[in-house]
Design an enzyme around this catalytic site. Structure first.
Site, short mmCIF file in Angstrom:
data_model
loop_
_atom_site.label_atom_id
_atom_site.label_comp_id
_atom_site.label_asym_id
_atom_site.label_seq_id
_atom_site.Cartn_x
_atom_site.Cartn_y
_atom_site.Cartn_z
N LYS A 84 0.84 -1.21 0.00
CA LYS A 84 0.00 0.00 0.00
C LYS A 84 0.87 1.26 0.00
O LYS A 84 0.70 2.14 -0.83
CB LYS A 84 -0.92 0.01 1.23
CG LYS A 84 -1.85 -1.18 1.32
CD LYS A 84 -2.77 -1.09 2.49
CE LYS A 84 -2.11 -1.24 3.85
NZ LYS A 84 -1.50 -2.55 4.13
N ARG A 160 -10.36 0.18 8.50
CA ARG A 160 -9.81 -1.14 8.74
C ARG A 160 -10.78 -2.00 9.56
O ARG A 160 -10.53 -3.17 9.78
CB ARG A 160 -8.50 -0.99 9.51
CG ARG A 160 -7.40 -1.87 9.00
CD ARG A 160 -6.16 -1.55 9.76
NE ARG A 160 -5.35 -0.64 8.99
CZ ARG A 160 -4.04 -0.78 8.82
NH1 ARG A 160 -3.41 -1.77 9.38
NH2 ARG A 160 -3.36 0.09 8.12
N ARG A 195 11.57 -5.31 5.19
CA ARG A 195 11.28 -3.89 4.94
C ARG A 195 12.18 -2.98 5.78
O ARG A 195 12.43 -3.24 6.95
CB ARG A 195 9.82 -3.58 5.27
CG ARG A 195 9.55 -2.09 5.26
CD ARG A 195 8.11 -1.71 5.34
NE ARG A 195 7.37 -2.47 6.32
CZ ARG A 195 6.05 -2.55 6.31
NH1 ARG A 195 5.36 -1.94 5.36
NH2 ARG A 195 5.42 -3.25 7.23
N ARG A 224 10.74 -1.27 11.30
CA ARG A 224 9.57 -0.99 12.15
C ARG A 224 9.48 -2.02 13.26
O ARG A 224 9.71 -3.21 13.02
CB ARG A 224 8.29 -1.04 11.29
CG ARG A 224 7.95 0.31 10.71
CD ARG A 224 6.82 0.29 9.73
NE ARG A 224 5.66 -0.50 10.10
CZ ARG A 224 4.56 -0.56 9.35
NH1 ARG A 224 4.50 0.12 8.22
NH2 ARG A 224 3.54 -1.29 9.72
N ARG A 235 -0.75 -9.42 12.80
CA ARG A 235 -1.40 -8.35 12.01
C ARG A 235 -2.20 -8.95 10.87
O ARG A 235 -3.29 -8.49 10.54
CB ARG A 235 -0.33 -7.40 11.46
CG ARG A 235 0.18 -6.43 12.51
CD ARG A 235 1.56 -5.89 12.17
NE ARG A 235 1.59 -5.15 10.92
CZ ARG A 235 2.70 -4.90 10.24
NH1 ARG A 235 3.87 -5.31 10.70
NH2 ARG A 235 2.65 -4.23 9.11
P1 AP5 Z 1 4.74 -1.49 1.95
O1 AP5 Z 1 4.45 -0.67 0.76
O2 AP5 Z 1 5.41 -0.82 3.13
O3 AP5 Z 1 3.44 -2.28 2.41
P2 AP5 Z 1 2.16 -1.78 3.16
O4 AP5 Z 1 1.00 -2.48 2.56
O5 AP5 Z 1 2.11 -0.30 3.24
O6 AP5 Z 1 2.46 -2.45 4.57
P3 AP5 Z 1 2.23 -1.95 6.04
O7 AP5 Z 1 2.93 -2.96 6.91
O8 AP5 Z 1 2.64 -0.53 6.22
O9 AP5 Z 1 0.74 -2.10 6.19
P4 AP5 Z 1 -0.01 -2.21 7.48
O10 AP5 Z 1 -1.39 -2.02 7.04
O11 AP5 Z 1 0.25 -3.42 8.27
O12 AP5 Z 1 0.63 -1.06 8.37
P5 AP5 Z 1 0.24 0.43 8.68
O13 AP5 Z 1 1.45 1.24 8.69
O14 AP5 Z 1 -0.91 0.89 7.87
O15 AP5 Z 1 5.64 -2.69 1.47
C1 AP5 Z 1 6.13 -3.65 2.37
C2 AP5 Z 1 7.48 -4.20 1.87
O16 AP5 Z 1 7.28 -4.87 0.65
C3 AP5 Z 1 8.51 -3.11 1.58
O17 AP5 Z 1 9.76 -3.55 1.96
C4 AP5 Z 1 8.43 -2.91 0.06
O18 AP5 Z 1 9.66 -2.48 -0.47
C5 AP5 Z 1 8.04 -4.28 -0.41
N1 AP5 Z 1 7.19 -4.24 -1.59
C6 AP5 Z 1 6.14 -3.41 -1.82
N2 AP5 Z 1 5.58 -3.66 -3.02
C7 AP5 Z 1 6.29 -4.69 -3.55
C8 AP5 Z 1 6.19 -5.44 -4.76
N3 AP5 Z 1 5.25 -5.18 -5.66
N4 AP5 Z 1 7.07 -6.44 -4.97
C9 AP5 Z 1 8.03 -6.73 -4.05
N5 AP5 Z 1 8.18 -6.06 -2.88
C10 AP5 Z 1 7.31 -5.06 -2.64
O19 AP5 Z 1 -0.32 0.27 10.16
C11 AP5 Z 1 0.56 -0.02 11.23
C12 AP5 Z 1 -0.20 -0.17 12.53
O20 AP5 Z 1 -0.92 1.03 12.82
C13 AP5 Z 1 -1.30 -1.25 12.53
O21 AP5 Z 1 -0.80 -2.50 12.84
C14 AP5 Z 1 -2.22 -0.70 13.64
O22 AP5 Z 1 -1.71 -0.97 14.90
C15 AP5 Z 1 -2.18 0.78 13.40
N6 AP5 Z 1 -3.24 1.22 12.48
C16 AP5 Z 1 -3.07 1.73 11.23
N7 AP5 Z 1 -4.26 2.02 10.67
C17 AP5 Z 1 -5.21 1.69 11.58
C18 AP5 Z 1 -6.62 1.74 11.57
N8 AP5 Z 1 -7.31 2.19 10.52
N9 AP5 Z 1 -7.29 1.30 12.66
C19 AP5 Z 1 -6.61 0.84 13.74
N10 AP5 Z 1 -5.27 0.76 13.82
C20 AP5 Z 1 -4.57 1.18 12.75
#
Ligand code: AP5
Length: 604
Positions: A84, A160, A195, A224, A235
């Site tokens: 994402k 979410r 990552r 992270r 997660r």
């Molecule tokens: P990346 O692009 O970073 O993936 P992402 O989908 O953004 O992953 P996240 O881990 O950030 O998602 P998440 O939803 O768990 O975390 P968030 O920060 O929102 O890519 C990941 C890796 O893959 C990278 O190394 C990249 O280089 C590689 N990659 C990407 N695309 C690729 C491809 N096509 N091919 C190969 N490699 C690739 O949330 C974190 C925490 O915040 C949650 O756990 C929760 O505690 C809290 N939180 C956030 N939003 C909410 C909500 N709405 N409600 C409640 N709690 C929340």
């Protein structure tokens, strides 16, 4: 002058989507492919493919943006590490939307030590969700800011939970599109663990697949705290618990994207979808002159871009999407491997989703028995790839070839299957024990189903002249029950004998039964009416994604490539294909142009 008037044009906004009914939130997820956006796409008369939108021509996107008054509203969703954040970086660069990532907002609160941050930290570090009220308040405040209203927004990681989706509905916040990035679980874990983030630029890297450009950047990268394998699993589980409710809330605007591909390929698809929304708005608002001007403008850029790309793009680039040189016989090992893998992935995904009656329809010259270059070996290799892959997974696979059918003058088996069984017996199945234990050979019929069999692969089951395979097939699927039965290139059309008996008796029931198998993979080359040369394009569908229509383009240097010109939620009709190739919208002309007349006669 022209661009000035374009930019100052006052276009009416699109009619707003009907508000999210509570019933739709509660109902089970609808078909992933019933989005109105998808249906609308089929009516646009100029489909912009990602390769066609020039990277090096920034005014192109801004031209669309300034012609379309209503800013884009995009939600992006997917499991942890589905990409994402990576896609958001690219979308923001291209479309200038305001990126609202709840993960980033929360991490900023944590590092600033605010009250919100203190509350959120514990939840985040353990991989759990932060309480709804905290996140909802944060997002509502961010969405109400002027820049988001003016430039459009890109919501990443929100909503979410069901409650979060409801809160947005109450605020009357609705996306134009809900992008769902789809990646297999095992890949997600590897992505998370590898990552690394650059705290200075915010850029996302991966130690293996996307390392930093310099040692300086490398030295400052951070991991992270929630990216350990254990936390990622937690997660992922939480994501799965909530995803259905979210998906059903946005099923009308949802598009699922295969995000298990290179970032650039994923972005190509994303970019096309967003550009199409803008173009559709222009069409809807009836600003045809503006649109025409825009298209001419685009066309000029495309031609220019094409020439540049031809000179710059490496050979592998031609393979983006689908392989080229499909008229070269025999097909190279690379081409064959591409198809075997493509079919395998689609079949695995479909079976994982609980489908049990699957149909693979792959029609390349070597697999088309109507062509002189038909090679049974290619068919057998495909079958072996599937069977061995399932066997490696511990499944007991039965590979079935129909035996001789009929009596008297009509006894025999279809020519294209002659010798199949013997070839299968003599093939290399890896080690001595595989054939006979994990892979068994059989015929088609109820008696062929043994208790120990887990999955059945049926090699090109087909009706022969005067003989019908469907009764045997039906008996077999009944005996197989909920176990998957995969038909590879079935031909269940009636081939009547001179008596014509088969054409009439029980035909309806036979066809009804044939339709109980769902397409899990389709690849079909498209030709001009009445000829099989040259190739005009191709149609591909790999479960659970959309049907993709490609046009074959001959390049200046004699090479060729396939350009994605349209996608469809349902298998397109010959008329829709005609329209896409001739650049017409459905409304413009309902008459088939005849290019695909050949295809209309039973091919679809
Ligand atoms: P990346 O692009 O970073 O993936 P992402 O989908 O953004 O992953 P996240 O881990 O950030 O998602 P998440 O939803 O768990 O975390 P968030 O920060 O929102 O890519 C990941 C890796 O893959 C990278 O190394 C990249 O280089 C590689 N990659 C990407 N695309 C690729 C491809 N096509 N091919 C190969 N490699 C690739 O949330 C974190 C925490 O915040 C949650 O756990 C929760 O505690 C809290 N939180 C956030 N939003 C909410 C909500 N709405 N409600 C409640 N709690 C929340």
């Amino acid at each position: 002058m022209a661009s000035l008037s374009l930019c100052s044009a006052h276009l009416s906004s699109t009619p707003s989507r009907s508000s999210l009914p509570t019933s739709s939130l509660l109902s089970p997820p609808l078909s992933l492919f019933q989005s109105p956006i998808i249906r609308r796409n089929s009516s646009i008369f100029f489909t912009v493919t990602p390769r066609q939108i020039p990277q090096s021509f920034p005014t192109c996107t801004s031209l669309v943006k300034c012609c379309v008054k209503e800013p884009l509203k995009v939600m992006i969703s997917g499991a942890p590490a589905s990409g994402k954040g990576t896609q958001c970086e690219l979308i923001v660069q291209k479309f200038g939307l305001v990126h609202i990532s709840t993960g980033d907002l929360l991490r900023a609160e944590v590092s600033s030590g605010t009250e919100i941050g203190k509350k959120a930290k514990e939840f985040m570090n353990s991989g759990s969700l932060v309480p709804d009220e905290i996140v909802i308040a944060m997002v509502a405040a961010r969405l109400s800011r002027e820049d988001a209203k003016k430039n459009g927004w890109l919501l990443d990681g929100f909503p979410r939970t069901f409650a979060q989706a409801q809160s947005l509905d109450k605020l009357n916040v609705k996306p134009d599109i809900f992008l769902l990035l789809d990646v297999p679980d095992e890949i997600l874990i590897e992505r998370c663990v590898g990552r690394r983030l650059d705290p200075v630029t915010g850029k996302i890297y991966h130690i293996k697949s996307y390392p930093p450009e310099s040692d300086e950047v490398k030295a400052r990268l951070v991991m992270r705290p929630d990216d350990t394998e254990e936390k990622v699993k937690a997660r992922l589980q939480i994501y799965k618990q909530n995803s259905e409710a979210i998906i059903s809330a946005y099923s009308d605007v949802m598009i699922k994207i295969d995000a298990n591909r290179a970032r650039e390929m994923v972005f190509e698809e994303t970019q096309t979808l967003l550009s199409q929304i803008n173009l559709n708005r222009m069409i809807k608002t009836g600003k045809t002159k503006l649109l025409l001007l825009f298209l001419v403008f685009m066309l000029a850029i495309l031609i220019n871009k094409q020439v540049l790309a031809d000179k710059a793009s490496p050979v592998q680039d031609n393979w983006r999407g689908i392989p080229t040189r499909l008229n070269n016989i025999p097909h190279s090992r690379d081409i064959r491997s591409y198809f075997y893998e493509d079919v395998l992935q689609a079949t695995v995904r479909s079976i994982k989703d609980g489908n049990t009656r699957l149909r693979v329809d792959i029609n390349i010259p070597e697999l088309n028995p109507e062509m002189d270059v038909y090679r049974i070996g290619t068919l057998m290799e495909l079958v072996r790839t599937l069977a061995l892959s399932f066997a490696d997974d511990g499944k007991r696979v039965k590979v079935c070839v129909q035996g001789s059918m009929g009596e008297g003058a009509l006894a025999g088996m279809p020519l294209q299957l002659a010798g199949t069984r013997k070839i299968l017996e003599y093939m290399d199945w890896g080690d001595d024990e595989t054939l006979g234990t994990f892979v068994k050979l059989g015929a088609i019929g109820g008696k062929e189903v043994d208790e120990e069999d887990d999955i059945f692969i049926l090699v090109a089951p087909q009706n022969a002249v005067g003989n019908c395979i469907i009764d045997d097939l039906q008996a077999m699927t009944t005996a197989a029950g909920k176990r998957p039965v995969v038909l590879i290139n079935p031909r269940l059309k009636d081939l009547p004998a001179s008596s014509g008996i088969m054409q009439t008796m029980g035909r309806e029931k036979r066809l009804e039964y044939a339709l109980t198998f769902d397409n899990c993979y389709v690849f079909r080359l498209l030709y001009y009416a009445g000829t099989q040369y040259p190739i005009m394009g191709a149609l591909r569908m790999s479960y659970p994604y959309r049907y993709e229509l490609y046009k074959r383009v001959t390049e200046e240097n004699g090479k060729e490539k396939y350009v994605l010109i349209s996608t469809y939620s349902e298998r397109p009709t010959p008329d829709q294909i005609n329209d896409a190739f001739s650049g017409k919208s459905r409304e413009e002309s309902k008459k088939p142009s005849g290019i695909w007349g050949f295809l209309g006669s039973g091919f679809f």
